[in-house]
Scaffold this motif. Structure first.
Motif, mmCIF file in Angstrom:
data_model
loop_
_atom_site.group_PDB
_atom_site.id
_atom_site.type_symbol
_atom_site.label_atom_id
_atom_site.label_comp_id
_atom_site.label_asym_id
_atom_site.label_seq_id
_atom_site.Cartn_x
_atom_site.Cartn_y
_atom_site.Cartn_z
ATOM 1 N N LEU A 125 0.817 -1.208 0.000
ATOM 2 C CA LEU A 125 0.000 0.000 0.000
ATOM 3 C C LEU A 125 0.854 1.262 0.000
ATOM 4 C CD1 LEU A 125 -2.923 -1.038 2.377
ATOM 5 C CD2 LEU A 125 -2.847 -1.040 -0.122
ATOM 6 N N LEU A 126 2.006 1.205 0.634
ATOM 7 C CA LEU A 126 2.911 2.357 0.547
ATOM 8 C C LEU A 126 3.446 2.511 -0.869
ATOM 9 C CD1 LEU A 126 4.922 2.148 3.899
ATOM 10 C CD2 LEU A 126 3.163 3.805 3.267
ATOM 11 N N ARG A 127 3.666 1.405 -1.553
ATOM 12 C CA ARG A 127 4.073 1.474 -2.957
ATOM 13 C C ARG A 127 2.955 2.087 -3.801
ATOM 14 N NH1 ARG A 127 7.024 2.772 -7.064
ATOM 15 N NH2 ARG A 127 6.842 1.402 -8.879
ATOM 16 N N LEU A 128 1.704 1.718 -3.504
ATOM 17 C CA LEU A 128 0.576 2.315 -4.214
ATOM 18 C C LEU A 128 0.518 3.818 -3.959
ATOM 19 C CD1 LEU A 128 -1.962 2.239 -5.913
ATOM 20 C CD2 LEU A 128 -3.232 1.432 -3.902
ATOM 21 N N ALA A 129 0.751 4.240 -2.729
ATOM 22 C CA ALA A 129 0.769 5.673 -2.412
ATOM 23 C C ALA A 129 1.865 6.385 -3.205
ATOM 24 C CB ALA A 129 0.962 5.884 -0.915
ATOM 25 N N GLU A 130 3.025 5.734 -3.337
ATOM 26 C CA GLU A 130 4.117 6.332 -4.123
ATOM 27 C C GLU A 130 3.714 6.496 -5.590
ATOM 28 O OE1 GLU A 130 7.389 3.735 -3.601
ATOM 29 O OE2 GLU A 130 7.732 4.274 -1.495
ATOM 30 N N GLU A 162 0.162 -2.405 -10.577
ATOM 31 C CA GLU A 162 1.599 -2.150 -10.644
ATOM 32 C C GLU A 162 2.246 -2.206 -9.262
ATOM 33 O OE1 GLU A 162 4.661 1.401 -12.173
ATOM 34 O OE2 GLU A 162 2.531 1.448 -12.725
ATOM 35 N N ALA A 163 1.498 -1.799 -8.242
ATOM 36 C CA ALA A 163 2.034 -1.805 -6.873
ATOM 37 C C ALA A 163 2.195 -3.213 -6.312
ATOM 38 C CB ALA A 163 1.127 -0.988 -5.958
ATOM 39 N N GLY A 164 1.538 -4.200 -6.934
ATOM 40 C CA GLY A 164 1.682 -5.572 -6.471
ATOM 41 C C GLY A 164 0.512 -6.111 -5.696
ATOM 42 N N LEU A 165 -0.641 -5.456 -5.766
ATOM 43 C CA LEU A 165 -1.824 -5.981 -5.091
ATOM 44 C C LEU A 165 -2.217 -7.295 -5.763
ATOM 45 C CD1 LEU A 165 -3.369 -4.647 -2.738
ATOM 46 C CD2 LEU A 165 -5.106 -3.971 -4.400
ATOM 47 N N TRP A 181 -10.313 7.168 0.996
ATOM 48 C CA TRP A 181 -10.855 7.074 2.352
ATOM 49 C C TRP A 181 -11.544 5.726 2.584
ATOM 50 C CZ3 TRP A 181 -13.616 12.180 4.235
ATOM 51 C CH2 TRP A 181 -12.660 13.198 4.332
ATOM 52 N N LYS A 182 -12.166 5.194 1.529
ATOM 53 C CA LYS A 182 -12.895 3.933 1.675
ATOM 54 C C LYS A 182 -11.989 2.713 1.514
ATOM 55 C CE LYS A 182 -17.312 5.186 2.205
ATOM 56 N NZ LYS A 182 -17.118 6.570 2.677
ATOM 57 N N ILE A 183 -11.206 2.691 0.435
ATOM 58 C CA ILE A 183 -10.500 1.439 0.141
ATOM 59 C C ILE A 183 -9.213 1.288 0.932
ATOM 60 C CG2 ILE A 183 -11.496 1.482 -2.179
ATOM 61 C CD1 ILE A 183 -8.640 1.965 -3.252
ATOM 62 N N ALA A 184 -8.587 2.385 1.360
ATOM 63 C CA ALA A 184 -7.308 2.249 2.068
ATOM 64 C C ALA A 184 -7.449 1.447 3.359
ATOM 65 C CB ALA A 184 -6.709 3.630 2.345
ATOM 66 N N PRO A 185 -8.381 1.777 4.265
ATOM 67 C CA PRO A 185 -8.496 0.969 5.478
ATOM 68 C C PRO A 185 -8.993 -0.443 5.206
ATOM 69 C CG PRO A 185 -10.270 2.585 5.385
ATOM 70 C CD PRO A 185 -9.304 2.924 4.282
ATOM 71 N N ALA A 196 -4.319 9.516 2.974
ATOM 72 C CA ALA A 196 -5.142 8.437 3.517
ATOM 73 C C ALA A 196 -4.506 7.077 3.268
ATOM 74 C CB ALA A 196 -6.539 8.493 2.899
ATOM 75 N N MET A 197 -3.994 6.882 2.059
ATOM 76 C CA MET A 197 -3.374 5.592 1.739
ATOM 77 C C MET A 197 -2.150 5.351 2.623
ATOM 78 S SD MET A 197 -3.945 2.994 -0.241
ATOM 79 C CE MET A 197 -5.076 3.715 -1.449
ATOM 80 N N ARG A 198 -1.339 6.370 2.813
ATOM 81 C CA ARG A 198 -0.142 6.208 3.641
ATOM 82 C C ARG A 198 -0.497 6.001 5.107
ATOM 83 N NH1 ARG A 198 3.189 10.793 0.337
ATOM 84 N NH2 ARG A 198 4.311 9.369 -1.047
#
Length: 498
Positions: A90-95, A211-214, A178-182, A129-131
């Motif tokens: 998720l931190l990679r997604l935020a990046e 791309e982030a690896g989810l 706000w919805k999907i991050a938590p 929010a993602m971070r």
């Protein structure tokens, strides 16, 4: 650091971006057409031009996405992954969101008409929010219950399962995060249904998540309409949780669908008619008036917490309104691609007509129109910032959520009257208090029936504080560790020690 783009730069970027838009649904790690082959137009409300035709998902697509989401959850590649490893993804997604910030913001500007400066601010909130949720997941502890020596009792937090997130069009990317991050941080599989009025940024986010690896099936995006794909998700027996931001009427319908199906958990952030209380002892009337204007005219008034009911102590009311009118005059709508524009276009023709109907009704019911009230000429859907004075509790514009740049000004003579006026609403999402009296601030803040109270500011807060309402404004909370906890189940484990 590159120089900020001007209007011409944003237009050039828009021309390039619209030539390669992703318009298909994202199901099981692939972009695909809707099962029925249906599409709908998404239109730039600032120009009236069709941006693209987007896949219009329905029940068949929902059933397919739910099946893949359940497979992904039960497989455990994400749901049973160590929290620290989910955090990395998720931190990679935020990046990646940060790297594509301008592109994502521009998609929202083109899709629903918000000024690009506002959209960039939304992106900061989405990335934050993602971070925040990524960093929080490995810090959310379970419990050891107090027992005697004969037992060990554990209270564990586990992901719920399949979460359907239905998000609105007014803050597309921020509300999505706000919805999907938590929900993702907690280990759930998520099916995202963006509004049919603003689907483009959600589809771009799906590619970044890949791309982030989810892992496959953990995040899926179904563009389409509420009465088709949204209803199918809400009625699904295999969706465990439904998170929604939108109107109160739709929120009530979703709760009924949950009851008709599997009693899925439902979190709602619904409408608002937020009161903004200005007492005579507040400091600097002109500055407060400017903030009060921003509270309603930001994002064209298409804001769930818009300060649409302005309550001003009568002893300073006329002087305050003069400052307010000056502020409103400086906030006229303009080209959303111009970084200097404070207001942009109304999202679509239906909402445009609805706002103008409310303005007409306000005049017919005796409201004193002090500013605005007109649509601007041209192909775009623009409405002037509008101010009504002399509004009373029985007027429609003072009670119903307009979701547009229309401000209703009430007068009051006492603290008790102000509190009674503020609480005289079916909604309870936000409220504001402007005063220099600390005792009054505490008294009034405690008595306001609202999920959040802003004191000497409007819309303050960060990712550390929860966001949500009471009464018919909803029941859930976005942001902070409180939202993270909502996407988990508590499990008690009692271990006998003989």
């Amino acid at each position: 650091m590159s120089r900020p783009l001007d209007k011409a730069g944003w237009q050039a970027m828009a021309d390039t971006l619209t030539a390669r838009l992703e318009t298909r649904a994202y199901i099981d790690d692939r972009f695909v057409d809707a099962a029925g082959g249906e599409t709908f137009e998404t239109i730039n409300p600032a120009t009236g031009e069709v941006l693209a035709r987007v896949a219009s998902c329905d029940q068949a697509d929902a059933e397919l996405a739910v099946a893949h989401a359940r497979r992904a959850f039960d497989g455990g590649e994400w749901s049973r992954l160590a929290p620290t490893r989910r955090k990395r993804v998720l931190l990679r997604l935020a990046e990646l969101m940060e790297a594509h910030r301008d592109e994502l913001a521009l998609l929202d500007t083109l899709d629903m008409g918000k000024p690009i400066t506002s959209a960039l601010g939304d992106m900061a909130g989405a990335i934050g929010a993602m971070r925040h949720q990524a960093e929080s997941i490995d810090k959310l502890y379970g419990e050891v219950a107090p027992t005697g020596e004969e037992a060990l009792a554990l209270v564990l937090r586990e992901p719920i399962g399949v979460v359907a997130s239905i998000v609105p069009w007014n803050f597309p990317m921020m509300m999505t995060a706000w919805k999907i991050a938590p929900a993702l941080a907690a280990g759930n599989s998520v099916i995202l249904k963006p509004s049919e009025k603003s689907p483009l940024s959600a589809l771009r986010l799906a590619a970044l998540a890949q791309e982030a690896g989810l892992p496959r099936g953990v995040l899926q995006v179904l563009p389409g309409f509420g009465h088709t794909v949204g209803k199918a998700l809400a009625l699904s027996m295999d969706v465990d949780c439904l998170a929604f931001t939108g109107s109160t009427a739709v929120g009530k319908q979703l709760m009924q669908y949950a009851g008709q199906s599997n009693l899925k958990r439902v979190y709602l952030e619904c409408g608002g008619k937020s009161p903004n209380l200005v007492f005579a002892d507040c400091r600097n009337l002109a500055q407060v008036a400017h903030h009060a204007a921003e509270a309603i005219f930001h994002n064209q008034g298409e804001v769930c917490i818009a300060g649409s009911r302005l309550l001003v102590e009568n002893s300073v009311r006329e002087a305050f309104i003069e400052h307010l009118l000056a502020a409103a005059e400086s906030m006229q709508p303009g080209d959303p691609l111009d970084p200097s524009s404070f207001m942009g276009a109304i999202v679509d023709a239906t909402q445009h007509r609805r706002i103008l109907d409310f303005i007409r009704q306000g005049q017919e019911e005796g409201g004193r129109l002090r500013a605005g009230g007109e649509a601007l000429d041209g192909p775009g859907l623009f409405i002037q910032p509008t101010v009504f004075d002399g509004v009373t509790e029985d007027m429609t514009i003072g009670r119903e959520e307009i979701f547009g740049p229309v401000l209703s000004v009430f007068g009051f003579d006492s603290e008790e009257q102000a509190i009674a006026l503020a609480n005289d609403s079916v909604y309870g999402l936000a409220a504001g208090v402007w005063s220099q009296d600390v005792d009054r601030i505490m008294r009034v803040s405690r008595r306001l029936q609202s999920g959040q109270v802003f004191v000497n500011n409007w819309a303050g807060g960060d990712q550390s504080v929860p966001f949500g309402g009471v009464k018919q404004s909803g029941n859930g909370r976005d942001k902070s560790h409180h939202s993270l906890a909502e996407y988990t189940e508590l499990k008690s484990v009692w271990i006998a020690l003989n």
